[in-house]
Design a protein around this motif. Structure first.
Motif, mmCIF file in Angstrom:
data_model
loop_
_atom_site.group_PDB
_atom_site.id
_atom_site.type_symbol
_atom_site.label_atom_id
_atom_site.label_comp_id
_atom_site.label_asym_id
_atom_site.label_seq_id
_atom_site.Cartn_x
_atom_site.Cartn_y
_atom_site.Cartn_z
ATOM 1 N N TRP A 100 59.904 81.660 1.894
ATOM 2 C CA TRP A 100 60.697 80.434 1.843
ATOM 3 C C TRP A 100 62.172 80.720 2.101
ATOM 4 O O TRP A 100 63.052 80.043 1.578
ATOM 5 C CB TRP A 100 60.497 79.751 0.488
ATOM 6 C CG TRP A 100 59.076 79.388 0.237
ATOM 7 C CD1 TRP A 100 58.212 79.999 -0.625
ATOM 8 C CD2 TRP A 100 58.326 78.352 0.875
ATOM 9 N NE1 TRP A 100 56.985 79.397 -0.569
ATOM 10 C CE2 TRP A 100 57.019 78.379 0.351
ATOM 11 C CE3 TRP A 100 58.639 77.397 1.845
ATOM 12 C CZ2 TRP A 100 56.030 77.500 0.755
ATOM 13 C CZ3 TRP A 100 57.649 76.523 2.256
ATOM 14 C CH2 TRP A 100 56.359 76.567 1.710
ATOM 15 N N PRO A 110 63.826 80.474 -4.235
ATOM 16 C CA PRO A 110 62.435 80.357 -4.666
ATOM 17 C C PRO A 110 62.046 81.547 -5.548
ATOM 18 O O PRO A 110 62.355 82.686 -5.229
ATOM 19 C CB PRO A 110 61.661 80.361 -3.351
ATOM 20 C CG PRO A 110 62.567 80.951 -2.342
ATOM 21 C CD PRO A 110 63.960 80.762 -2.820
ATOM 22 N N PRO A 120 57.091 76.016 -3.417
ATOM 23 C CA PRO A 120 57.969 76.876 -4.204
ATOM 24 C C PRO A 120 58.704 76.146 -5.325
ATOM 25 O O PRO A 120 59.142 75.012 -5.172
ATOM 26 C CB PRO A 120 58.962 77.394 -3.162
ATOM 27 C CG PRO A 120 59.044 76.288 -2.158
ATOM 28 C CD PRO A 120 57.652 75.715 -2.089
ATOM 29 N N HIS A 141 55.057 71.894 -0.537
ATOM 30 C CA HIS A 141 54.988 72.674 0.699
ATOM 31 C C HIS A 141 54.692 71.804 1.914
ATOM 32 O O HIS A 141 55.117 72.122 3.022
ATOM 33 C CB HIS A 141 53.965 73.810 0.571
ATOM 34 C CG HIS A 141 52.539 73.357 0.604
ATOM 35 N ND1 HIS A 141 51.947 72.692 -0.442
ATOM 36 C CD2 HIS A 141 51.612 73.474 1.567
ATOM 37 C CE1 HIS A 141 50.694 72.420 -0.109
ATOM 38 N NE2 HIS A 141 50.462 72.873 1.094
ATOM 39 N N LEU A 144 58.012 70.606 3.230
ATOM 40 C CA LEU A 144 58.789 71.686 3.852
ATOM 41 C C LEU A 144 58.215 72.100 5.204
ATOM 42 O O LEU A 144 58.952 72.376 6.144
ATOM 43 C CB LEU A 144 58.847 72.897 2.923
ATOM 44 C CG LEU A 144 59.581 72.706 1.601
ATOM 45 C CD1 LEU A 144 59.520 73.995 0.785
ATOM 46 C CD2 LEU A 144 61.026 72.278 1.825
#
Length: 180
Positions: A100, A110, A120, A141, A144
């Motif tokens: 990350w 993270p 994370p 996630h 992201l």
């Protein structure tokens, strides 16, 4: 507290020094915590690539004991902390930071995983307390990976819009998870 025995130097099994008993027919063994040999200087070396140092209580986690399978469960929460195996204590935290790493540019560090792979859990270095601690946030996630591109990670406002606040500090997090 049973995990597979380490069979390869690169795998994530129980290091020989942490074995506490006989290996069963399925290759699992009980493990024991050991006093850590990790130094503050080694943690400082990792912190050089971060937007800020780890909070003091997390540094204590990294330097106090070698521990495996560190799951923190207190419904509705379930966190997976980095393992600290005696033979490679920074394996998991290094993996998490690298996986990350784009979050680092906007001030998030993270350090754990929410649930089992949901995303994370981070220290938000832009929300620092007087004692050097940070607010704890979680990123799904899916957001992201599918809603942000690499350019978006340079913009704190864009990334911050996906941060889900969990706790005002790591100290509060630990108190809530372990004392309630």
């Amino acid at each position: 507290m049973r995990l597979p025995i380490k069979t390869d130097p690169e795998d994530g099994g129980v290091p020989l020094s942490m074995v506490n008993g006989e290996v069963d027919e399925e290759g699992y063994v009980e493990w024991k915590m050991l006093p850590s040999t990790v130094t503050g200087e080694e943690v400082t070396e990792i912190e050089k690539s971060l937007p800020a140092p780890f909070p003091p209580l997390f540094r204590a986690y990294l330097t106090t004991r070698f521990v495996l399978d560190m799951q923190v469960v207190n419904p509705p929460y379930f966190f997976m902390f980095p393992e600290l195996p005696a033979d490679n204590p920074f394996r998991d935290i290094t993996f998490t930071l690298q996986a990350w790493n784009l979050l680092l540019t906007t001030g998030y560090i993270p350090f754990a995983e929410y649930q089992d792979g949901w995303g994370p859990v981070c220290f938000d270095t832009k929300q620092q307390t007087a004692d050097g601690d940070y607010a704890i946030v979680w990123f799904d996630h899916e957001h992201l990976l599918h809603e942000l591109d690499e350019e978006d990670y340079r913009l704190r406002e864009k990334v911050e819009s996906y941060a889900q606040s969990l706790f005002p500090s790591f100290r509060v997090f630990m108190t809530e998870m372990f004392l309630h």
